[in-house]
Design an enzyme around this catalytic site. Structure first.
Site, PDB file in Angstrom:
ATOM      1  CG  ASP A 265       0.577  -7.071  -5.601  1.00  0.00           C
ATOM      2  OD1 ASP A 265       0.479  -6.765  -4.530  1.00  0.00           O
ATOM      3  OD2 ASP A 265       0.498  -8.255  -6.017  1.00  0.00           O
TER       4      ASP A 265
ATOM      5  CE1 TYR B 260      -3.548  -8.287   9.440  1.00  0.00           C
ATOM      6  CE2 TYR B 260      -3.382  -8.437  11.550  1.00  0.00           C
ATOM      7  CZ  TYR B 260      -3.802  -7.741  10.573  1.00  0.00           C
ATOM      8  OH  TYR B 260      -4.332  -6.603  10.729  1.00  0.00           O
TER       9      TYR B 260
END
Length: 284
Positions: free
Chosen positions: A68, A160
């Site tokens: 991750d 984003y």
């Protein structure tokens, strides 16, 4: 001429490398004889990616690891393993990204996940890998995957956009840092994909829209840019030309210079002016 880093036996690490643009990069690097380390969060996707590479190039050296990128310790363990097994990293592609959708006042956890992967994942990757890459004293590449949404910041997905705007700024500063570091043969580059048909952009579609590029087309363009030494790897697609991209980018910068309202491209009072600007740019 191919970039000097792309030599058989060189080592590439690709985060988010089990699908989409990342997998296309992995396959391109493997074709050149590089050892490729694929890092991703999905064991199933990693297994499929390794099989896909070996189906095309059975002798390829591929390592897969579940990590991750929002966790620095995951990247630290990966870098140490790559250095111990292969001597170090020659190509680092920080490509892992998520886009679950966001709105301005979404729950904090939503923002933290997007920023954690898209922005902190890039920062962690560079902080962990790049000092060792510099110390190797040999040519190296850092490729960070940005987005046009991080440059023109269209409304609709603020978390984003913020994450990718941060990737752009960070990579620009990294490039300057590297070129002003004595005896550094490592360079940084910003990949700016166009409309690419991947799991991230499919949104329920099973067939590639006519306007989209494939991940393979995007990586083919990236490799050409790298051979030329370009920092900004701005990719068009079948819907948006390079000229239109340039007009949108210049208009966005003009908001500040001309003191127009924020994101004036989407402001009704400026619709005609923007259309005329694009028309003039396309004539040029």
């Amino acid at each position: 001429m191919p970039h000097p880093v792309f030599q058989p036996g060189a080592v590439a690490v690709v985060t988010g490398g089990a699908a989409g643009i990342g997998l296309a990069a992995v396959q391109a690097f493997a074709r050149l004889g590089l050892t490729v380390v694929i890092a991703d969060v999905s064991p199933e996707h990693l297994a499929a990616a390794e099989a896909a590479v070996h189906a095309e190039r059975p002798d390829a050296t591929i390592v897969t690891r579940v990590i991750d990128v929002s966790r620095r310790e995951d990247l630290e363990a990966l870098e140490a393993e790559v250095r111990e097994r292969f001597g170090g990293t020659d190509v680092l592609m920080n490509n892992a990204g998520v886009q679950p959708g966001s709105h301005m006042f979404a729950p904090q956890a939503n923002w933290e996940r997007i920023l954690g992967v898209n922005l902190w994942g890039v920062i962690h990757g560079c902080h962990v890998f790049v000092p060792h890459m510099i110390n190797r004293g040999r040519p190296g590449l850092v490729i960070n995957t940005g987005s046009k949404q991080g440059i023109t910041t269209p409304p609709g997905d603020p978390a984003y956009n913020v994450s990718k705007a941060g990737v752009k700024t960070f990579t620009e500063l990294l490039a300057h840092e590297l070129r002003t570091t004595d005896n550094c043969a490592v360079t940084a580059h910003l990949l700016i994909p166009g409309f690419v048909f991947t799991a991230l952009t499919a949104r329920g579609r099973t067939e590639k829209p006519a306007g989209a590029w494939t991940p393979e087309q995007t990586i083919e363009s990236m490799m050409s840019h790298l051979d030329r030494g370009d920092f900004y790897i701005l990719c068009p697609d079948h819907e948006v030309t390079r000229t239109l991209d340039e007009c949108r980018i210049l208009w966005a910068a003009g908001d500040l210079v001309e003191n127009r309202p924020a994101l004036s491209r989407w402001h009704p009072d400026y619709a005609e002016a923007f259309a005329a600007f694009v028309k003039g740019g396309e004539k040029d």
